[in-house]
Design a protein around this motif. Structure first.
Motif, mmCIF file in Angstrom:
data_model
loop_
_atom_site.group_PDB
_atom_site.id
_atom_site.type_symbol
_atom_site.label_atom_id
_atom_site.label_comp_id
_atom_site.label_asym_id
_atom_site.label_seq_id
_atom_site.Cartn_x
_atom_site.Cartn_y
_atom_site.Cartn_z
ATOM 1 N N ARG A 101 -53.023 -34.901 20.379
ATOM 2 C CA ARG A 101 -51.710 -35.007 21.025
ATOM 3 C C ARG A 101 -51.174 -36.434 20.966
ATOM 4 O O ARG A 101 -49.978 -36.655 20.770
ATOM 5 C CB ARG A 101 -51.796 -34.545 22.474
ATOM 6 N N PHE A 102 -52.071 -37.456 21.156
ATOM 7 C CA PHE A 102 -51.618 -38.851 21.215
ATOM 8 C C PHE A 102 -51.911 -39.622 19.933
ATOM 9 O O PHE A 102 -51.769 -40.848 19.916
ATOM 10 C CB PHE A 102 -52.274 -39.560 22.402
ATOM 11 N N LYS A 103 -52.328 -38.917 18.865
ATOM 12 C CA LYS A 103 -52.656 -39.587 17.595
ATOM 13 C C LYS A 103 -53.720 -40.660 17.794
ATOM 14 O O LYS A 103 -53.615 -41.785 17.293
ATOM 15 C CB LYS A 103 -51.413 -40.205 16.959
ATOM 16 N N GLY A 104 -54.749 -40.371 18.563
ATOM 17 C CA GLY A 104 -55.781 -41.337 18.902
ATOM 18 C C GLY A 104 -55.750 -41.627 20.391
ATOM 19 O O GLY A 104 -55.043 -40.980 21.166
ATOM 20 N N PHE A 105 -56.512 -42.631 20.806
ATOM 21 C CA PHE A 105 -56.609 -42.963 22.224
ATOM 22 C C PHE A 105 -55.949 -44.308 22.559
ATOM 23 O O PHE A 105 -55.855 -44.670 23.721
ATOM 24 C CB PHE A 105 -58.080 -43.007 22.657
ATOM 25 N N GLN A 106 -55.523 -45.048 21.546
ATOM 26 C CA GLN A 106 -54.998 -46.392 21.798
ATOM 27 C C GLN A 106 -53.631 -46.370 22.477
ATOM 28 O O GLN A 106 -53.271 -47.285 23.215
ATOM 29 C CB GLN A 106 -54.886 -47.165 20.471
ATOM 30 N N SER A 107 -52.832 -45.322 22.255
ATOM 31 C CA SER A 107 -51.453 -45.313 22.738
ATOM 32 C C SER A 107 -51.321 -44.901 24.195
ATOM 33 O O SER A 107 -50.227 -44.920 24.739
ATOM 34 C CB SER A 107 -50.620 -44.364 21.871
ATOM 35 N N ILE A 108 -52.413 -44.517 24.845
ATOM 36 C CA ILE A 108 -52.346 -44.077 26.242
ATOM 37 C C ILE A 108 -52.337 -45.321 27.130
ATOM 38 O O ILE A 108 -53.371 -45.980 27.298
ATOM 39 C CB ILE A 108 -53.531 -43.158 26.589
ATOM 40 N N SER A 109 -51.175 -45.649 27.695
ATOM 41 C CA SER A 109 -51.040 -46.903 28.440
ATOM 42 C C SER A 109 -50.787 -46.706 29.930
ATOM 43 O O SER A 109 -50.719 -47.681 30.664
ATOM 44 C CB SER A 109 -49.888 -47.727 27.850
ATOM 45 N N LYS A 110 -50.622 -45.470 30.372
ATOM 46 C CA LYS A 110 -50.367 -45.229 31.799
ATOM 47 C C LYS A 110 -51.009 -43.910 32.207
ATOM 48 O O LYS A 110 -51.423 -43.110 31.363
ATOM 49 C CB LYS A 110 -48.863 -45.202 32.077
ATOM 50 N N GLU A 144 -64.411 -45.632 25.444
ATOM 51 C CA GLU A 144 -63.678 -46.771 24.932
ATOM 52 C C GLU A 144 -62.473 -46.276 24.137
ATOM 53 O O GLU A 144 -62.364 -45.090 23.800
ATOM 54 C CB GLU A 144 -64.583 -47.626 24.047
ATOM 55 N N ARG A 145 -61.562 -47.206 23.803
ATOM 56 C CA ARG A 145 -60.363 -46.810 23.072
ATOM 57 C C ARG A 145 -60.676 -46.353 21.644
ATOM 58 O O ARG A 145 -59.866 -45.696 21.008
ATOM 59 C CB ARG A 145 -59.362 -47.964 23.035
ATOM 60 N N ASN A 146 -61.861 -46.698 21.118
ATOM 61 C CA ASN A 146 -62.263 -46.186 19.811
ATOM 62 C C ASN A 146 -62.892 -44.803 19.903
ATOM 63 O O ASN A 146 -63.339 -44.244 18.902
ATOM 64 C CB ASN A 146 -63.222 -47.155 19.132
ATOM 65 N N GLY A 147 -62.943 -44.230 21.108
ATOM 66 C CA GLY A 147 -63.450 -42.878 21.290
ATOM 67 C C GLY A 147 -64.908 -42.788 21.648
ATOM 68 O O GLY A 147 -65.409 -41.698 21.950
ATOM 69 N N PRO A 201 -69.494 -28.855 25.187
ATOM 70 C CA PRO A 201 -68.296 -28.290 24.535
ATOM 71 C C PRO A 201 -67.003 -28.624 25.254
ATOM 72 O O PRO A 201 -65.964 -28.780 24.616
ATOM 73 C CB PRO A 201 -68.582 -26.781 24.551
ATOM 74 N N ILE A 202 -67.047 -28.733 26.589
ATOM 75 C CA ILE A 202 -65.809 -29.027 27.326
ATOM 76 C C ILE A 202 -65.349 -30.445 27.030
ATOM 77 O O ILE A 202 -64.177 -30.694 26.728
ATOM 78 C CB ILE A 202 -66.027 -28.811 28.830
ATOM 79 N N VAL A 203 -66.276 -31.418 27.120
ATOM 80 C CA VAL A 203 -65.940 -32.818 26.813
ATOM 81 C C VAL A 203 -65.425 -32.931 25.390
ATOM 82 O O VAL A 203 -64.406 -33.580 25.111
ATOM 83 C CB VAL A 203 -67.167 -33.722 27.028
ATOM 84 N N GLN A 204 -66.100 -32.281 24.448
ATOM 85 C CA GLN A 204 -65.699 -32.344 23.042
ATOM 86 C C GLN A 204 -64.317 -31.736 22.830
ATOM 87 O O GLN A 204 -63.444 -32.330 22.178
ATOM 88 C CB GLN A 204 -66.729 -31.605 22.184
ATOM 89 N N GLY A 205 -64.085 -30.529 23.411
ATOM 90 C CA GLY A 205 -62.804 -29.857 23.204
ATOM 91 C C GLY A 205 -61.648 -30.610 23.830
ATOM 92 O O GLY A 205 -60.574 -30.743 23.222
ATOM 93 N N ILE A 206 -61.826 -31.101 25.075
ATOM 94 C CA ILE A 206 -60.754 -31.859 25.742
ATOM 95 C C ILE A 206 -60.438 -33.134 24.968
ATOM 96 O O ILE A 206 -59.271 -33.494 24.759
ATOM 97 C CB ILE A 206 -61.166 -32.179 27.190
ATOM 98 N N ALA A 207 -61.491 -33.847 24.509
ATOM 99 C CA ALA A 207 -61.274 -35.104 23.774
ATOM 100 C C ALA A 207 -60.523 -34.860 22.467
ATOM 101 O O ALA A 207 -59.638 -35.635 22.093
ATOM 102 C CB ALA A 207 -62.618 -35.775 23.505
ATOM 103 N N LYS A 208 -60.856 -33.768 21.755
ATOM 104 C CA LYS A 208 -60.159 -33.487 20.497
ATOM 105 C C LYS A 208 -58.679 -33.203 20.730
ATOM 106 O O LYS A 208 -57.815 -33.682 19.977
ATOM 107 C CB LYS A 208 -60.821 -32.296 19.801
ATOM 108 N N GLN A 209 -58.364 -32.433 21.776
ATOM 109 C CA GLN A 209 -56.958 -32.136 22.040
ATOM 110 C C GLN A 209 -56.180 -33.387 22.446
ATOM 111 O O GLN A 209 -55.014 -33.566 22.064
ATOM 112 C CB GLN A 209 -56.849 -31.073 23.134
ATOM 113 N N ILE A 210 -56.830 -34.270 23.246
ATOM 114 C CA ILE A 210 -56.165 -35.531 23.617
ATOM 115 C C ILE A 210 -55.908 -36.373 22.377
ATOM 116 O O ILE A 210 -54.826 -36.958 22.199
ATOM 117 C CB ILE A 210 -57.020 -36.298 24.634
ATOM 118 N N GLN A 211 -56.906 -36.465 21.498
ATOM 119 C CA GLN A 211 -56.762 -37.263 20.273
ATOM 120 C C GLN A 211 -55.640 -36.716 19.389
ATOM 121 O O GLN A 211 -54.841 -37.483 18.832
ATOM 122 C CB GLN A 211 -58.087 -37.260 19.510
#
Length: 728
Positions: free
Chosen positions: A289-298, A244-247, A277-287
């Motif tokens: 880079r985009f200051k959270g997950f809400q701003s990813i629109s495309k 979800e967008r709240n992570g 660890p892969i899911v955790q590490g990828i999610a942290k880097q995405i968060q």
């Protein structure tokens, strides 16, 4: 005379002149080929990774759309059944059994209704296998009874009794507050040996008079999304997860579950807290880079470095019309693709070194072969220069060069012939491949069309069986009530006559009788009771007509090729669609003009032909609803005209015309193509008219055409032979 002596320039040996350029050319060519091979391999890896992630994202999106559309389809069916009066929410026993049968047809966790009175009923599969029934009264305590069921959906015994306030639960309050179909918050319950994590879909329900009755809801498994992701063939160490967008995690392809259990309570995990660890590490880097997950629109492609290894990552937002807003993440490590590239690079280096060694050896031998004849010629020339003319230079060398030249020319000629033959063979092979590819494309297209028709036919068959079954179940009690109403009316008249006779002979009854007559309003009762019984008889007559129309439409007893009254099928279809034709708050009624000719009985597949009428009339209604939104046509009467006639070709023609917006020539030429539709995504599959065309043309040997122009409406013309040759 002075003689000028020039200094000698430093001479280079012939062997070096022959060897060095040859070796340098070989080394340069092999090195360049190796370098280009490495670069092309890297580009191919990038392209392959992108295609793999695109394919994976598309597959996940298609599965989400198909899987998560089921709950809203089910609640739409149930809401329509309640609005049409086919399902009485006050009869919780029947409603529960109906939901039980729906649970057998769909892979769902829960189907139920909650009423504004606080009561409700539902069918559930809490353990993932067994279907039980919940039945609750308005207020706790001990207001919910959970029943076990048999293989017919009948209640067998009470499993448990517990407290539950329907009016305070988000499952009930959120759809009621929204006033439209939505997804409520995700439900998590820890049942023994089977965690219950589900998305809950709900919508308000209304009766035929548009009065709010409550809501109907459906829960669907979310853990099965993880099972689907684990079964996808992404890569050995790649990961796919949905959040979800709240992570918070919805599902993931890792073996670890997207939740944890603390003190017998299920708690969903955030992606950044995943035990993988892969899911955790990828999610942290995405968060980060985009200051959270809400701003990813495309859709977004990334290259992320995790633990010293490069990962290809693709982010795909996924939304639906009912409020879901999720993020699909696909990650694949570069090492999955670069291992073969690295091996190829090492092989290329070894081949370059081997080629260099072979080139040096060959250069020495070749220089010797060329230098020896030249040296012999040089010695002979020096001998002649010194005055020794008695020298004989064997001309065998020239013959060898000539032979070599002849051999080379012959070899070149043979190579040219070989390459010509190879090009011709290659062209023939390409032609055969192109021809076979065309055949395979046509076969695949035909297979997809046939598969779609089979799926649609199965769906319509199942719908027909359900409609016929419901009509049969309604018909029996309605006939019983209708038959007894006649006797009830007669008994009531006899009793009222008896009371009037009693009043004539005893005009002054006892005080106690006089008081009782006033309390029950005897005079009004004598006047209103016959009217009430007459209204009840009219109601049962209407129900019997509807049931008869449902049975005529489903044609479960007329699946064979047999004579049929076409007008009866059209009228039954119109009666089923009556709820879409009558007045509504948002639009006036749709007028149906029936200009029927005198038709004989037509030999046909009645059920299939009714499907054609249903598809065309449904499209006509949809077109009129579009015309209603056009300001230039909003004041015009919405109308559908149905006319029938007999032709001199021993056939009948049915014309169905609407006063809608019409179609352009480009759309008109594609309306019978499979999967072509002008409706929004989720509103149509594009199969209805394609299958209708197949039914009329292939199954009945008839014709189905359409005449339309923008702004002039559309007219579908069905021509069916009266006694066609039966097509299997």
């Amino acid at each position: 005379m002075k003689i000028r002596h020039f200094g000698k320039t430093q001479a280079i040996r012939l062997q070096l002149i022959l060897i060095v350029p040859f070796v340098l050319q070989i080394f340069g060519a092999v090195g360049l080929v190796g370098y280009l091979s490495f670069k092309n391999g890297q580009k191919a890896v990038n392209d392959l990774a992108d295609r793999l992630m695109d394919r994976t994202s598309i597959s996940v999106n298609q599965h989400l759309e198909a899987y998560l559309s089921i709950p809203h389809q089910v609640i739409q069916i149930n809401a329509d059944a309640i609005r049409m009066g086919l399902l009485d929410v006050r009869d919780r026993q029947t409603v529960a059994k109906y939901f039980w049968h729906q649970m057998q047809a769909y892979d769902l966790n829960y189907i139920g209704i909650g009423l504004t009175t606080g009561e409700g009923v539902g069918a559930a599969r809490y353990d993932g296998k067994t279907v039980v029934i919940d039945d609750w009264s308005p207020k706790p305590p001990n207001n919910v009874t959970n029943y076990a069921t048999d293989n017919k959906g009948d209640r067998t015994h009470v499993v448990t009794i517990y407290d539950w306030d329907n009016l305070q639960e988000p499952w009930y309050t959120e759809p009621m507050k929204a006033g439209k179909p939505i997804w409520s918050r995700i439900v998590t319950v820890n049942y023994p040996n089977h965690p219950y994590i589900a998305a809950s879909a709900g919508r308000p329900i209304y009766d035929a008079n548009n009065r709010l009755l409550g809501m109907v809801g459906v829960d669907i498994h979310l853990l099965k999304l993880s099972d689907f992701l684990r079964n996808m063939d992404v890569s050995s160490s790649g990961q796919v997860f949905i959040m979800e967008r709240n992570g918070l995690l919805i599902a993931n392809s890792a073996k670890e579950q997207p939740f944890t259990t603390i003190k017998d309570e299920i708690r969903r995990l955030k992606a950044i807290d995943s035990p993988n660890p892969i899911v955790q590490g990828i999610a942290k880097q995405i968060q980060q880079r985009f200051k959270g997950f809400q701003s990813i629109s495309k859709d977004t492609d990334l290259r992320l470095d995790f633990q010293g290894e490069l990962y290809y990552v693709q982010l795909t937002p996924w939304r639906d019309p009912y409020g879901l807003d999720w993020l699909v993440v696909v990650s694949v490590p570069e090492s999955e693709f670069m291992a073969q590239i690295d091996a190829n690079t090492r092989t290329t280096i070894l081949l370059c070194l081997a080629a260099l060694g072979v080139a040096c050896g060959m250069g020495v031998l070749t220089s010797g072969w060329i230098a020896r004849p030249i040296l012999r010629l040089n010695r002979a020339s020096e001998a002649i220069t010194s005055g020794n003319f008695d020298q004989a230079v064997e001309d065998s060398r020239i013959k060898e060069l000539n032979a070599l030249a002849n051999s080379f020319n012959q070899m070149a000629r043979q190579l040219r012939e070989s390459f010509t033959a190879l090009e011709k063979s290659n062209a023939e092979l390409e032609d055969r491949v192109e021809y076979r590819t065309g055949e395979l494309k046509n076969a695949l297209s035909e297979l997809q069309r046939t598969q779609s028709q089979i799926i649609h036919s199965e769906k319509m068959s199942s719908l027909g069986q359900m409609v016929a079954g419901v009509a049969h179940e309604i018909n029996n009690p309605v006939n019983f009530i209708h038959g007894n109403l006649v006797h009830t009316q007669q008994y009531a008249q006899d009793l009222l006559g008896f009371v009037q006779l009693y009043q004539q002979h005893y005009p002054n009854p006892a005080d106690e009788i006089q008081i009782a007559a006033e309390e029950i309003d005897l005079e009004f009762l004598q006047e209103d009771l016959p009217k009430m019984l007459s209204s009840m008889k009219m109601g049962t007559d209407r129900i019997r007509q509807i049931v008869l129309s449902l049975r005529n439409f489903s044609r479960m007893d007329e699946a064979d090729f047999k004579p049929v009254d076409i007008h009866e099928g059209i009228n039954s279809t119109l009666l089923i669609l009556q709820h879409r034709l009558k007045d509504r708050l948002e639009r006036p009624s749709i007028k149906v003009i029936q200009d029927y000719g005198s038709l004989p009985l037509v030999e046909c597949y009645a059920g299939q032909l009714n499907q054609v009428f249903m598809n065309i009339l449904t499209n006509a209604i949809d077109a009129l609803l579009v015309a209603r939104d056009d300001p230039e046509k909003s004041h015009q009467q919405l109308a559908i005209t149905i006319s029938t006639e007999v032709t001199d070709r021993n056939s009948v023609i049915i014309r169905i015309a609407d006063s809608g917006p019409g179609m352009s020539n480009e759309v008109l030429h594609k309306i019978f193509d499979p999967f072509f539709t002008t409706k929004p995504v989720g509103s149509g599959t594009g199969l209805g008219l394609s299958i209708s065309h197949s039914i009329v043309v292939s199954s009945h040997g008839g014709k189905l055409t359409c005449v339309s122009a923008p702004g002039e409406g559309s007219e579908f013309i069905i021509e069916i032979p009266i006694a066609p040759r039966q097509v299997l």
